[in-house]
Write a protein that holds these residues in place. Sequence first.
Motif, PDB file in Angstrom:
ATOM      1  N   ARG A  16      52.728  58.665  25.672  1.00  0.00           N
ATOM      2  CA  ARG A  16      53.305  59.354  24.504  1.00  0.00           C
ATOM      3  C   ARG A  16      54.821  59.208  24.422  1.00  0.00           C
ATOM      4  NH1 ARG A  16      48.569  63.239  24.577  1.00  0.00           N
ATOM      5  NH2 ARG A  16      47.918  63.137  22.398  1.00  0.00           N
ATOM      6  N   HIS A  17      55.493  59.210  25.558  1.00  0.00           N
ATOM      7  CA  HIS A  17      56.956  59.176  25.553  1.00  0.00           C
ATOM      8  C   HIS A  17      57.481  57.734  25.611  1.00  0.00           C
ATOM      9  CE1 HIS A  17      60.990  60.675  26.025  1.00  0.00           C
ATOM     10  NE2 HIS A  17      61.129  60.093  27.209  1.00  0.00           N
ATOM     11  N   ASN A  18      56.970  56.950  26.565  1.00  0.00           N
ATOM     12  CA  ASN A  18      57.469  55.578  26.734  1.00  0.00           C
ATOM     13  C   ASN A  18      56.887  54.610  25.709  1.00  0.00           C
ATOM     14  OD1 ASN A  18      58.625  56.759  28.957  1.00  0.00           O
ATOM     15  ND2 ASN A  18      58.192  55.067  30.336  1.00  0.00           N
ATOM     16  N   GLN A  72      55.043  55.515  22.992  1.00  0.00           N
ATOM     17  CA  GLN A  72      54.916  56.142  21.672  1.00  0.00           C
ATOM     18  C   GLN A  72      53.500  55.978  21.100  1.00  0.00           C
ATOM     19  OE1 GLN A  72      57.372  58.070  19.659  1.00  0.00           O
ATOM     20  NE2 GLN A  72      57.793  58.279  21.852  1.00  0.00           N
ATOM     21  N   SER A  73      52.517  56.325  21.933  1.00  0.00           N
ATOM     22  CA  SER A  73      51.122  56.237  21.514  1.00  0.00           C
ATOM     23  C   SER A  73      50.393  57.521  21.869  1.00  0.00           C
ATOM     24  CB  SER A  73      50.435  55.048  22.199  1.00  0.00           C
ATOM     25  OG  SER A  73      49.049  55.052  21.929  1.00  0.00           O
ATOM     26  N   ASN A  74      49.631  58.025  20.911  1.00  0.00           N
ATOM     27  CA  ASN A  74      48.790  59.201  21.164  1.00  0.00           C
ATOM     28  C   ASN A  74      47.379  58.814  21.601  1.00  0.00           C
ATOM     29  OD1 ASN A  74      50.465  61.484  20.661  1.00  0.00           O
ATOM     30  ND2 ASN A  74      50.388  61.057  18.465  1.00  0.00           N
ATOM     31  N   ASN A  75      47.163  57.530  21.846  1.00  0.00           N
ATOM     32  CA  ASN A  75      45.834  57.052  22.234  1.00  0.00           C
ATOM     33  C   ASN A  75      45.600  57.276  23.725  1.00  0.00           C
ATOM     34  OD1 ASN A  75      45.606  56.130  19.590  1.00  0.00           O
ATOM     35  ND2 ASN A  75      46.324  54.072  20.108  1.00  0.00           N
ATOM     36  N   VAL A  76      45.313  58.500  24.084  1.00  0.00           N
ATOM     37  CA  VAL A  76      45.074  58.841  25.483  1.00  0.00           C
ATOM     38  C   VAL A  76      43.937  59.848  25.548  1.00  0.00           C
ATOM     39  CG1 VAL A  76      46.858  60.638  25.426  1.00  0.00           C
ATOM     40  CG2 VAL A  76      46.151  59.684  27.615  1.00  0.00           C
ATOM     41  N   ASP A  77      43.060  59.672  26.526  1.00  0.00           N
ATOM     42  CA  ASP A  77      41.879  60.540  26.624  1.00  0.00           C
ATOM     43  C   ASP A  77      41.403  60.570  28.075  1.00  0.00           C
ATOM     44  OD1 ASP A  77      39.777  62.186  25.836  1.00  0.00           O
ATOM     45  OD2 ASP A  77      39.160  60.878  24.175  1.00  0.00           O
ATOM     46  N   PHE A  78      40.624  61.592  28.405  1.00  0.00           N
ATOM     47  CA  PHE A  78      40.011  61.659  29.739  1.00  0.00           C
ATOM     48  C   PHE A  78      38.488  61.750  29.642  1.00  0.00           C
ATOM     49  CE2 PHE A  78      40.475  66.073  28.477  1.00  0.00           C
ATOM     50  CZ  PHE A  78      39.329  66.688  28.944  1.00  0.00           C
ATOM     51  N   ARG A  79      37.971  61.704  28.444  1.00  0.00           N
ATOM     52  CA  ARG A  79      36.527  61.881  28.220  1.00  0.00           C
ATOM     53  C   ARG A  79      35.880  60.508  28.102  1.00  0.00           C
ATOM     54  NH1 ARG A  79      37.427  65.339  22.973  1.00  0.00           N
ATOM     55  NH2 ARG A  79      38.693  63.466  22.666  1.00  0.00           N
ATOM     56  N   GLY A  80      35.627  59.891  29.247  1.00  0.00           N
ATOM     57  CA  GLY A  80      35.101  58.537  29.262  1.00  0.00           C
ATOM     58  C   GLY A  80      33.597  58.456  29.393  1.00  0.00           C
ATOM     59  N   GLU A  92      55.131  72.307  23.018  1.00  0.00           N
ATOM     60  CA  GLU A  92      55.588  72.293  24.408  1.00  0.00           C
ATOM     61  C   GLU A  92      56.019  70.889  24.839  1.00  0.00           C
ATOM     62  OE1 GLU A  92      56.122  74.668  26.617  1.00  0.00           O
ATOM     63  OE2 GLU A  92      55.572  76.236  25.209  1.00  0.00           O
ATOM     64  N   LEU A  93      55.232  69.872  24.472  1.00  0.00           N
ATOM     65  CA  LEU A  93      55.585  68.497  24.841  1.00  0.00           C
ATOM     66  C   LEU A  93      56.843  68.042  24.124  1.00  0.00           C
ATOM     67  CD1 LEU A  93      52.069  66.765  24.972  1.00  0.00           C
ATOM     68  CD2 LEU A  93      53.503  67.464  26.883  1.00  0.00           C
ATOM     69  N   ASN A  94      57.010  68.448  22.874  1.00  0.00           N
ATOM     70  CA  ASN A  94      58.239  68.116  22.151  1.00  0.00           C
ATOM     71  C   ASN A  94      59.460  68.742  22.816  1.00  0.00           C
ATOM     72  OD1 ASN A  94      57.036  66.510  20.216  1.00  0.00           O
ATOM     73  ND2 ASN A  94      56.690  68.191  18.785  1.00  0.00           N
ATOM     74  N   ASN A  95      59.288  69.960  23.311  1.00  0.00           N
ATOM     75  CA  ASN A  95      60.390  70.625  24.016  1.00  0.00           C
ATOM     76  C   ASN A  95      60.758  69.880  25.296  1.00  0.00           C
ATOM     77  OD1 ASN A  95      60.578  72.655  22.105  1.00  0.00           O
ATOM     78  ND2 ASN A  95      59.197  74.035  23.213  1.00  0.00           N
ATOM     79  N   LEU A  96      59.738  69.343  25.983  1.00  0.00           N
ATOM     80  CA  LEU A  96      59.982  68.645  27.250  1.00  0.00           C
ATOM     81  C   LEU A  96      60.542  67.241  27.040  1.00  0.00           C
ATOM     82  CD1 LEU A  96      56.744  69.610  29.253  1.00  0.00           C
ATOM     83  CD2 LEU A  96      59.060  70.444  29.674  1.00  0.00           C
ATOM     84  N   TRP A  97      60.003  66.525  26.052  1.00  0.00           N
ATOM     85  CA  TRP A  97      60.304  65.089  25.924  1.00  0.00           C
ATOM     86  C   TRP A  97      61.130  64.728  24.699  1.00  0.00           C
ATOM     87  CZ3 TRP A  97      54.419  63.751  26.592  1.00  0.00           C
ATOM     88  CH2 TRP A  97      54.026  64.066  27.906  1.00  0.00           C
ATOM     89  N   LYS A 139      60.319  64.398  21.605  1.00  0.00           N
ATOM     90  CA  LYS A 139      59.369  64.217  20.512  1.00  0.00           C
ATOM     91  C   LYS A 139      58.101  63.547  21.030  1.00  0.00           C
ATOM     92  CE  LYS A 139      60.916  59.654  18.977  1.00  0.00           C
ATOM     93  NZ  LYS A 139      61.260  58.807  17.828  1.00  0.00           N
ATOM     94  N   THR A 140      57.055  63.681  20.249  1.00  0.00           N
ATOM     95  CA  THR A 140      55.806  62.951  20.510  1.00  0.00           C
ATOM     96  C   THR A 140      55.482  62.140  19.261  1.00  0.00           C
ATOM     97  OG1 THR A 140      54.551  64.887  19.786  1.00  0.00           O
ATOM     98  CG2 THR A 140      54.860  64.605  22.159  1.00  0.00           C
ATOM     99  N   PRO A 141      54.660  61.093  19.402  1.00  0.00           N
ATOM    100  CA  PRO A 141      54.382  60.225  18.251  1.00  0.00           C
ATOM    101  C   PRO A 141      53.718  60.988  17.108  1.00  0.00           C
ATOM    102  CG  PRO A 141      53.605  59.237  20.296  1.00  0.00           C
ATOM    103  CD  PRO A 141      53.983  60.627  20.625  1.00  0.00           C
ATOM    104  N   GLU A 142      53.988  60.546  15.879  1.00  0.00           N
ATOM    105  CA  GLU A 142      53.393  61.175  14.709  1.00  0.00           C
ATOM    106  C   GLU A 142      52.033  60.581  14.353  1.00  0.00           C
ATOM    107  OE1 GLU A 142      54.460  63.835  13.150  1.00  0.00           O
ATOM    108  OE2 GLU A 142      56.131  63.972  14.556  1.00  0.00           O
TER     109      GLU A 142
END
Length: 852
Positions: free
Chosen positions: A360-362, A364-372, A580-585, A587-590
Amino acid sequence: MAEELKAANPPAKAVDTVTFILDGQSITVPKGTSVLEASLNNNIHVPSFCWHPKLKSVGACRMCYVEIEKMPKLMVSCSTEATNGMVVHTNSDLVKRGRKAVLEFTLINHPLDCPTCDKGGECDLQDLTFAHGYDDSRFEFQKYRFTEEGKQSTFDDLRIGPEIVLNRNRCILCFKCVRANKEAFGEYDLGAYERGNITEINAAPGEQVDNPFSGNLVEICPVGALTNTDWRYKIRVWLTEQVPSICPFTSSGSNILFYKERQQNQIYRVTSRRNDLIDDGWLADVTRYGYQIATSEDRLQSPLIKKNGKQAPATWDEAVTLVAKKFKEIAENKGGVCLGALAAPSLDNAALHSLNKLMRHNFQSNNVDFRGEYRMLPKIGDTVYAALASRPFKIADIDTSDVVVVFGSDLHKEHPNEYLRIRKAKQFNRSRVFFINPLATKAADIADAELIYAVGGDELALNALALAGIELGLSDDGKLKGKLGTANFAETALASGIDAGELKLVAKAIAEGRKITFICGELITRSSARENISAAVCNLNKLFGIENKGQIGVLARHANSAGAARLGLLPELSDNLKSELNNLWGKTPEAPGLSTDAMFSVMKKGELNGYLIVGANPMMLYPDRQFVQDAFKALDFLVVADLYETETTALADVVFPLSSWAEYNGHYVNLEGRVQFAEAAIKPKFESKPAHEIVSLIASKFGRPLFGSASEMQAEITNLLKSATVTAWPNDYLQVTISPESRPLDYPVPLMVGDDPHHVGHLTEKSISLSNFVSEAYMEMSPDLAAKHKISSGDQIRVESETGKIIVKAKISSVLDSDTVFIPRNFSATPVNCLLSRKRRTDWVRLSKVQG
């Protein structure tokens, strides 16, 4: 009805107490407490062999003698209840003489083979003999010996199970093992036979001790009568160090101890580290023996890079540099939306958070999941399922629940600890227990009633239960019936396949219960209809007021599923988590993120070009093998980190050797939301690295390090976990749509796929001990279904679906009683997921016997 419920639920009474004198001290304890428990709780040592804090007292060994004034003889303290005014002496001369006599009697036939006994150094008999007994014996006759026919040897080692070796001559007949097997685990594959001094503990005739909790029997044996091959004759206990950790195979997070040897960098065994809030000191075998996946020589040893179509060993710098270069090219030329990641939900918090930040930060992708492992799931957000999954839940509260309902879960396989808790509630609290499932399960052996509904009829079953409550007089203000697919109780019960009387029985129990635990399981979590099913559960909660007098929720499935959700490893974030993630990093991707299934779909279209998998094996576990394979073949660049070579690593352009949880310090969030620490027991094997280090190396090569320090990373994780919120229930009753799924022609048998009781996921077949129990896939079926197809146990069966076919051995079940079959997914040689379709809610197969 409301007045009746009020009368049925009076305020709880205050706990009655008693006060007595214990070794000169005035002690007050709850009424019903034994003298032994009162002593131990006040740091007064009373020795025993047969007593166990989680079992009913039987007074078999007599070692816990105490002197009670006005009593004519010494009393067995474990089965003597403390009473007001009682005066107890635990260390008088009379007590000491009594204990010596018991020890002398115990040792009459016990062999003096301590130098060759594996229990040496941690043997209760050895310790108590030194503390209380004699150093010689008055008896000179020949000791009684159990021997096998044709043999005359003290060493009567008898293999009674895949892991357990019995030496009957060492047994002191405390009956702990038999009692635990029956009371705590509900198993009957071990028993006591004959009488008097020829009584012997042994496997049941024609059986072996192979239940999923069998390792506990060895651990609680006070002598060397039961040992296991996992530990036997490998090292003396005083040469090992103990390291605290947790189980990475279940979502409870059972507390464990590693026994390791520093110089050899080797783990020798795992035992329990009792935590009454979580595990009660019991371990499932998969927890006890699963550590062997960390110690195998078959582990991936170095990074691999695909060159000219073949994977070849490479240095870490080569591999990381290539990954960073390729991912950077994709991100800069096509955008971060063309990159994706999948994490195993058993990884620690540092690994999960690092991967999330990398994407998300490096990138800039929201394509992340743990439900495989799940089908086409709805995106997470402020959904009904999110409300259900976020409910607070306490494992220990099961103990004191007077009504427990389990819906949509083969609890024995999915949540073994919670299964044992329900058994405990039944044994000690006389709780009423109900299971509602589409197939019969082993866990329901303790149920007051097991309600079996038609496969795929999850919402119908829940609606029928709600309508049963209304039939009994619970008011829905006229609002609920209009939200259900059908408002007629009799018709709904008939359509669900459940007897109307049984539904009313459960409804009445929930309505009248003082403290309810309502557990929802994997059949909801992995269903493509889980929003609809969750809506039906929410309606039940509103109608019966379940959460107001207990707890309700869907249990997280894996060791850190709860942590992954709280840390935001999901394609669509809740507003709170995004903030919370925006506060830490910053911004997050739109751009909207893609779930695992959606990522595979766009891979096939060439719209996702780089993919990073950490610890997961979708080629083996995702419910549509061909779909995944086609997606990966169309992918430009695949990177996989795992402990072993798998079907997924075989397709990768770069493979990283992953360290196991036993090789680094890590934090995990269990199904309650409790954060627990697992300490490293050994150094990473070969060239493997922890997942968070691998991710951090990629980020650094990319040119944007993730964290300035380990403390910065931990602070971010802590803030995110603290910000986790409970999603509010919907205010009103919810619409529940009933949409029956048509059965494919020529495929008449419903198929259920899950974990074998001795395995979890794709790695545990690498454990030698667990494979001693079950080493290959099988098809479990009811006797009636087997008779219909003229199938016998052990026959080779061709199982075919619309998407694939496999051949497995038949196993005639003592549990299943319907036409549904079950196949475990844990064995790479049998690709069970080729039978599954991601677009189907229920899978259907046909069966045929392989001739010759």
